[in-house]
Design a protein around this motif. Structure first.
Motif: not given
Length: 118
Positions: A30-32, A64-69, A108-111
């Protein structure tokens, strides 16, 4: 396409974490990704799926988790998150703002699937 070089570094980092934790495989990554990071999510996923073959993350799901401005207004002190790519304060309309988030890409995380310790 700079996403390829980013993913090469990401795979190296994933393999390092997997080795440190004696994982036999990585099942999820998981990446931000900040909206201002300059990285295209679909190209990042394409690059990841290309470079993961033959690695410990070969069968991993890539999220992919999108981070807002995120901005902080120096006039009214409001802290806001927004989808628009501008620095206008949505509360008072000022342009005297500071970007506080949405510029980075983070692992962000790894499983991990680890070996049994006997």
């Amino acid at each position: 396409m700079h996403e390829f070089s980013i993913v090469q570094s990401l795979i190296e980092l994933i393999e390092q974490y997997a080795q440190e934790n004696r994982a036999k495989k990585v099942t999820k990554v998981v990446v931000s990704l900040g909206i201002l990071s300059g990285v295209e999510p679909h190209l990042l996923e394409l690059a990841f799926n290309t470079f993961k073959e033959g690695t410990v993350a070969e069968d991993a799901l890539f999220v992919v988790e999108l981070e807002r401005l995120k901005i902080k207004c120096k006039e009214c002190h409001a802290e806001s998150e927004k989808d628009q790519l501008n620095i206008l304060c949505p509360v008072c309309g000022s342009t005297d703002t500071q970007i506080t988030g949405g510029q980075d890409m983070l692992l962000k995380s790894l499983e991990l699937e680890c070996e049994d310790e006997t």
